[in-house]
Design a protein around this motif. Structure first.
Motif, PDB file in Angstrom:
ATOM      1  N   PRO A  30      15.382   8.537   3.517  1.00 15.56           N
ATOM      2  CA  PRO A  30      14.693   9.604   4.270  1.00 15.56           C
ATOM      3  C   PRO A  30      13.278   9.890   3.772  1.00 15.56           C
ATOM      4  O   PRO A  30      12.459  10.424   4.515  1.00 15.56           O
ATOM      5  N   ASN A  31      12.995   9.534   2.525  1.00 10.58           N
ATOM      6  CA  ASN A  31      11.649   9.795   2.016  1.00 10.58           C
ATOM      7  C   ASN A  31      10.574   8.945   2.666  1.00 10.58           C
ATOM      8  O   ASN A  31       9.385   9.174   2.446  1.00 10.58           O
ATOM      9  N   SER A  32      10.979   7.945   3.458  1.00  9.10           N
ATOM     10  CA  SER A  32       9.966   7.161   4.167  1.00  9.10           C
ATOM     11  C   SER A  32       9.479   7.878   5.414  1.00  9.10           C
ATOM     12  O   SER A  32       8.539   7.417   6.056  1.00  9.10           O
ATOM     13  N   PHE A  33      10.129   8.976   5.761  1.00  8.53           N
ATOM     14  CA  PHE A  33       9.821   9.616   7.048  1.00  8.53           C
ATOM     15  C   PHE A  33       9.393  11.053   6.880  1.00  8.53           C
ATOM     16  O   PHE A  33       9.786  11.927   7.634  1.00  8.53           O
ATOM     17  N   THR A  34       8.592  11.304   5.860  1.00 10.91           N
ATOM     18  CA  THR A  34       8.139  12.667   5.618  1.00 10.91           C
ATOM     19  C   THR A  34       6.913  12.990   6.460  1.00 10.91           C
ATOM     20  O   THR A  34       6.369  12.131   7.152  1.00 10.91           O
ATOM     21  N   PHE A  35       6.491  14.230   6.358  1.00 15.52           N
ATOM     22  CA  PHE A  35       5.281  14.688   7.041  1.00 15.52           C
ATOM     23  C   PHE A  35       4.102  13.812   6.642  1.00 15.52           C
ATOM     24  O   PHE A  35       3.205  13.547   7.446  1.00 15.52           O
ATOM     25  N   LEU A  36       4.108  13.335   5.418  1.00 12.52           N
ATOM     26  CA  LEU A  36       3.024  12.469   4.955  1.00 12.52           C
ATOM     27  C   LEU A  36       2.933  11.212   5.815  1.00 12.52           C
ATOM     28  O   LEU A  36       1.845  10.754   6.155  1.00 12.52           O
ATOM     29  N   LYS A  37       4.086  10.679   6.191  1.00 10.58           N
ATOM     30  CA  LYS A  37       4.067   9.492   7.052  1.00 10.58           C
ATOM     31  C   LYS A  37       3.437   9.835   8.401  1.00 10.58           C
ATOM     32  O   LYS A  37       2.632   9.070   8.923  1.00 10.58           O
ATOM     33  N   SER A  38       3.805  10.987   8.939  1.00 11.26           N
ATOM     34  CA  SER A  38       3.203  11.419  10.202  1.00 11.26           C
ATOM     35  C   SER A  38       1.692  11.520  10.059  1.00 11.26           C
ATOM     36  O   SER A  38       0.947  11.114  10.943  1.00 11.26           O
ATOM     37  N   ILE A  39       1.255  12.084   8.926  1.00  7.68           N
ATOM     38  CA  ILE A  39      -0.181  12.225   8.704  1.00  7.68           C
ATOM     39  C   ILE A  39      -0.853  10.865   8.632  1.00  7.68           C
ATOM     40  O   ILE A  39      -1.950  10.668   9.161  1.00  7.68           O
ATOM     41  N   GLU A  40      -0.184   9.900   7.985  1.00  8.44           N
ATOM     42  CA  GLU A  40      -0.783   8.572   7.899  1.00  8.44           C
ATOM     43  C   GLU A  40      -1.018   7.991   9.282  1.00  8.44           C
ATOM     44  O   GLU A  40      -2.053   7.386   9.548  1.00  8.44           O
TER      45      GLU A  40
END
Lengths: 329, 266, 300
Positions: free
Chosen positions: A241-251
């Motif tokens: 699940p850590n691959s799909f954090t808000f950070l990924k969305s930001i990227e």
């Protein structure tokens, strides 16, 4: 028959590269190529929503997660059996794994599209910032749910996903999303999306069902994010699940913004650049995120239109008879 | 089932629009016959644009009925009303800033296009035909308004007067039977206003349009409108021919302190 | 019943912290229509400045209210300054760009502060020294309150009243109200919109810093990403109360705090973080303007 020539040529090209690439470059570079491809799909699909239609969707990782986990669960419980059966029937390996993979990817995409519909329908009538927050919330809720459901591995992750993805499938996904985006842009439906982005009130007053189109963009964007998630799952063979954090969305947002909102070729270019960047910055790994965030800030201050604004790269052999929708390329 | 030929095209029955404590439009009744060119005038803030917003479905009336071609349209969404034959221009120009003039006009044709999304994605023959039709519709409207040479220019790069014309071309591409023009002459010099008056009259006859016009430029209003309704504080205070309105004491009083209506020598 | 009352006490304490942070979000949104993503990270910086001040004062060895006050003040002043710098350097240049640009800038600042924090403070959690001696005070009926909680409640209340006084009864405050209605109108009245915006950022940042120190009193573990979740939740609280509305932020914060504690106590601790998002979805679907907000229609 003539119309089928183009697609067939593309498929042959992808198959050719699929065979040739692993022999030409080392596995590390190959992994980067695959990740580039997945990010291109994510960026172009987000561009449909944020760039074409001017909506603020900032939870794209959530749709990717739905597609990733959905397709993975299918493969683990159903797809693998298909693959085994097909192999036992002496069908060539590419088809024995290809068919179940295709099913898994489509399923992942459809699940994500359904999620996009559920999220989009009620929230697309909200003002810009509010939609952003809902999509952010959605992304986080998905991640929290995944982290707490044991059947999909919870926080430990989901291992053992069949690793059926190779260059051909990633390439196919990239081609598909670009074709959809380009064909959409150069059609009355694409123009309707641009009109909504430029002036929603006027678009509505001229006969465009703005809610329907906003949801449409959302659903298509989510579908391809789901496909990207499926490709990701079946390449890494492991999901966390850590691959799909808000950070990924930001990227992903960074890719779309860097490329230029509304520019398809911009999204492709920026996705490639931003996938390569962490690798290039590996020597200064600790400073990577700080530099990345500074880049975002400086970009917004100095060149908010991104690399290409809302224009496309001019392809010399393309002569457009009809007016284009994405600006005046 | 369509309304009989001599029935009114548009009918507002005792329409009221209330925003919180403010009645922007109060008990307005107005009828438009087929082919008429009616003017809607009144001091600033009288509620004229609100009337347009009511007709086009941006607001649903707080009370009263709006009937178009015999069928009630209150509460319908704006895009459905546009599709049903009523299009408009805007008081503050609302062009699609990233699109060319050609594409701006083509948007209005979208509602009548027959090719669906799958046709577009798969580039079917139906899509190609549809696109061709949209483009020729767009070219035709641009030509009517004298904008052909700007077809591929970005809409916002046009001079102001041409932008106003583009809005009209765009509204026309929606194939309306009723066209609402919101201050089309605003900001135009006298020559441009003359040209506009001529164009509006030509369009009405050539395209069999009914037109409702909001305007502050009295030369335009008196010059082309067959009938005028006057609004003040949301209430209709007078209605009739230009000659009658020009002399109506209530109208003059409403405008007192603002520009007194100047009419061309009759 | 006593458990419920205890939960209430805890909930209101947490709620006041959320309220302090939410106030910053709501003021900035009211004045700029910007969601300041970096606000939660200012809260984090407040805790760290407090940590360094406390260490420098050796307050851990001599816990006292006086030391606590100095630590609080230092954090508030430092973060007030940081808020001003952020506004001038990052937000002012994009003030007239599109909303999406401003949003992304805010996200960039947030990432910068978080990752800069990791570089500066190290990724491992640090421990805030106990600068006030811990005491548990029974309130009767099995309900207790710690003196840290009393401090949190007291300071929050004092700060909120101070803010209220500033906004309602000072010229600066009235100018803030004017700017939140219309930049153009306010500047035509002779108000320096730039200065008021900067001032608003400063106030919001000071409140967030105070929240950071107050929380650290009770939960001493601090690390560079500690502002992410509380920031998000406080933002939801601001939306809940009506974004742009100052009393709304307080109400939203209290509701959020109490809801969270009750869900943790009576349902399950795993869903504690999810509550915020559920509340968010519900409020945006049912009443997007929030409890005290007014919906604004667009002029056609």
């Amino acid at each position: 028959m003539r119309r089928a020539l183009g697609p067939i040529a593309v498929l042959l090209l992808l198959a050719g590269l699929d065979v040739a690439l692993p022999r030409l470059i080392n596995p590390y570079l190959f992994q980067i190529v695959v990740l580039c491809g997945i990010n291109v799909i994510l960026a172009v699909s987000l561009n449909l929503v944020n760039g074409f239609t001017g909506q603020f969707s900032i939870g794209h990782a959530g749709f990717m997660a739905v597609g990733a986990y959905g397709s993975a669960m299918f493969s683990l419980h159903v797809g693998q059996k298909w693959a085994d059966a097909l192999a036992a029937a002496h069908l060539p390996g590419a088809i024995a794994t290809g068919l179940p993979l295709l099913a898994a990817l489509l399923l992942g995409g459809l699940l994500a599209a359904a999620a996009g519909w559920l999220v989009g329908l009620p929230s697309l009538r909200l003002r810009g910032d509010y939609l952003a927050i809902v999509t952010l919330g959605f992304g986080e809720i998905i991640r929290v749910i995944i982290t707490n459901v044991n059947a999909v591995g919870a926080a430990r992750g989901l291992p053992g996903i069949p690793g059926w993805v190779d260059f051909f499938w990633v390439g196919l996904g990239v081609v598909a999303v670009i074709v959809v985006a380009v064909n959409l842009a150069h059609s009355t439906h694409g123009r309707a999306l641009f009109a909504i982005r430029d002036d929603e009130v006027a678009a509505e007053a001229l006969g465009v069902d703005t809610t329907r189109y906003k949801v449409l963009a959302f659903v298509y964007g989510a579908f391809f994010a789901g496909v990207a998630g499926g490709l990701f799952a079946h390449y890494l063979s492991y999901l966390n699940p850590n691959s799909f954090t808000f950070l990924k969305s930001i990227e992903v947002i960074a890719m779309v913004v860097l490329g230029g909102l509304g520019s398809i070729s911009g999204s492709v270019l920026a996705a490639i650049i931003l996938t390569l960047l962490p690798e290039v910055l590996r020597p200064v790994k600790d400073y990577r995120m700080v530099l990345y965030s500074l880049m975002l800030i400086v970009l917004m201050i100095t060149r908010p239109g991104g690399l290409l604004g809302n224009r496309e790269l001019r392809l010399p052999w393309r002569k457009r008879q009809t007016a284009s929708g994405t600006g005046l390329a | 089932m369509t309304a009989p030929a001599d029935a009114p095209l548009l009918q507002l029955d005792d329409v009221t629009m209330q925003f919180g404590g403010l009645k922007a439009v109060s008990g307005l009744s107005l009828t438009l016959g087929r082919g008429e060119l009616v003017g809607l005038i009144g001091p600033n803030g009288a509620g004229k644009t609100t009337v347009f917003n009511l007709i086009t479905g941006v607001y649903a009336p707080s009370a009263g009925r709006i009937v178009f071609e015999g069928k009630p349209i209150n509460g319908k969404k704006p895009h459905a009303i546009a599709r049903g034959g009523i299009t408009r221009t805007f008081q503050n120009i609302r062009l699609f800033s990233s699109l060319s003039c050609r594409d701006n006009v083509a948007i209005a044709g979208h509602a009548h296009s027959r090719a669906g999304l799958t046709d577009a994605l798969l580039r079917t023959r139906r899509f190609a035909e549809d696109e061709r039709e949209l483009q020729s519709l767009s070219s035709a409207m641009l030509e009517r308004l004298g904008l052909t040479r700007f077809a591929d220019t970005r809409a916002t790069e046009l001079p102001y007067g041409q932008q106003r014309r583009l809005e009209i071309a765009r509204a026309l591409a929606g194939r309306p039977r009723l066209l609402l023009l919101d201050e089309p002459a605003a900001g135009l010099n006298p020559q441009e206003s003359e040209d506009l008056m001529r164009i509006i009259q030509e369009l009405r006859t050539q395209l069999e349009l009914t037109i409702l016009l909001i305007e502050h430029d009295m030369r335009v209003v008196m010059g082309i409108c067959g009938r005028i309704a006057v609004l003040d504080y949301g209430v209709k205070i007078a209605e009739g021919s230009p000659e009658r309105i020009r002399r109506d004491p209530r109208v003059i009083e409403a405008y007192l302190g603002e520009e007194v209506p100047t009419a061309p020598p009759s | 019943m006593s458990t419920f009352l205890q939960q209430l006490v805890n909930g209101i304490t947490w709620g006041s912290v959320y309220a302090l942070i939410a106030l910053g979000y709501t003021m900035v949104y009211g004045i700029l229509r910007l969601i300041n993503f970096a606000h939660g990270d200012v809260y984090m910086l407040g805790a760290f400045v407090g940590l360094y001040t406390a260490t420098w004062l050796r307050a851990g060895e001599n816990p006292s209210l006086g030391h606590a006050a100095v630590v609080l003040l230092a954090a508030m002043l430092a973060c007030g300054a940081i808020g001003i710098v952020i506004e001038r350097a990052a937000y002012k240049p994009v003030r007239h760009s599109s909303r999406l640009s401003a949003l992304i800038t805010a996200i960039g600042v947030s990432l910068f502060l978080e990752n800069g924090g990791v570089l500066l403070f190290g990724p491992d959690p640090r421990f805030f020294p106990q600068i006030v001696a811990a005491k548990i005070i029974p309130l009767g009926g099995g309900v207790t309150i710690s003196n840290q909680q009393i401090i949190i409640l007291g300071v929050s209340l004092a700060l909120m009243f101070a803010l209220r006084f500033i906004v309602l009864h000072t010229r600066v405050g009235k100018a803030m109200q004017a700017v939140s209605y219309s930049h153009t109108a306010a500047s035509l009245m002779g108000i320096s919109v730039d200065r008021i915006i900067t001032f608003t950022f400063m106030l919001g940042s000071m409140l967030a810093a105070a929240a950071g120190v107050l929380v650290a009193l009770q939960n001493p573990k601090i690390e560079p990403y500690m502002g992410v979740l509380p920031g998000l939740k406080a933002f939801v609280a601001a939306v809940l109360g009506g974004i742009g509305n100052i009393p709304g932020a307080v109400i939203g914060g209290l509701v959020m705090g109490v809801a969270e504690v009750l869900v943790t106590g009576y349902v399950s601790p795993t869903y504690r973080d999810a509550i915020a998002f559920v509340l968010l979805i519900v409020i945006l679907l049912v009443r997007p303007a929030g409890i005290l907000g007014k919906s604004q229609a667009e002029k056609v």
